[in-house]
Design a protein around this motif. Structure first.
Motif: not given
Length: 159
Positions: A149-159
Motif C-alpha cells: 500500500p505504500t509503494a506508489l508509482a507516478y507516471l508522467k504522460i507526455t504529449r
C-alpha cells in the motif's frame, strides 16, 4: 273348396337303382320324406309347378324391397363391425392419451433437470465474478502478489 282352385304338386322323388333298399339313405336323398303340397290359386294369377313357393316366402318378398332384405340379413354383421370399429377407436384414443401422458412426464423431468443445471451455472457465474475468488485465483494459479500500500508509482504522460 273347388277343385279348380286347388293345385296339388308332388315333389319329384329320386330314382332308385335296382337292388337299393328302401330304408338306406344315399347321398343327395332328402332327410324329410316329400309330402304333397297344396297351393291355393289366386284369381287372376297363374302359377306353374316350378314357381310355386311357400306362402311365408311370398309374403316376405312382397313386403320387403331388395334393400330392406339386404339390411334385414346384414344387420348382425353390421352391428358387430360397428362395435369392433368403436372398440378399436377407443383403444387407439386411450393408447394415444397414455403415450402423450408419458411424453409429458418425461419432458417435465427433463425440464426440471435443465432448471437445476441453469441454477448451478448461475451460482458458478456469481462465484467467479466475486472479487475474493478473482484474488485467490490470481495469487494461487497465476503467482501474482498483492501490491504494497505504500509503494506508489507516478507516471508522467507526455504529449
Amino acid at each position: 273348396m273347388i277343385e279348380a282352385d286347388v293345385e296339388v304338386f308332388q315333389e319329384r322323388q329320386p330314382r332308385r337303382a335296382h337292388g337299393d333298399q328302401e330304408g338306406v339313405r344315399r347321398r343327395g336323398d332328402s332327410v324329410v320324406s316329400p309330402q304333397p303340397r297344396v297351393v291355393k290359386a289366386v284369381p287372376g294369377r297363374t302359377r306353374s309347378a316350378r314357381t310355386a313357393r311357400p306362402a311365408a316366402l311370398e309374403w316376405q318378398e312382397a313386403r320387403l324391397p331388395v334393400l330392406g332384405r339386404l339390411l334385414a340379413t346384414a344387420w348382425l354383421p353390421s352391428v358387430l363391425l360397428a362395435g369392433c370399429l368403436v372398440a378399436l377407436m377407443y383403444l387407439l384414443q386411450t393408447s394415444g392419451v397414455a403415450t402423450v401422458g408419458y411424453d409429458i412426464q418425461r419432458l417435465q423431468v427433463e425440464r426440471d433437470d435443465w432448471q437445476l443445471r441453469n441454477e448451478q451455472l448461475r451460482l458458478e457465474l456469481a462465484k467467479r465474478r466475486s472479487l475474493t475468488w478473482i484474488e485467490s485465483e490470481a495469487v494461487g494459479r497465476l503467482g501474482m502478489v498483492r501490491a504494497e500500500p505504500t509503494a506508489l508509482a507516478y507516471l508522467k504522460i507526455t504529449r
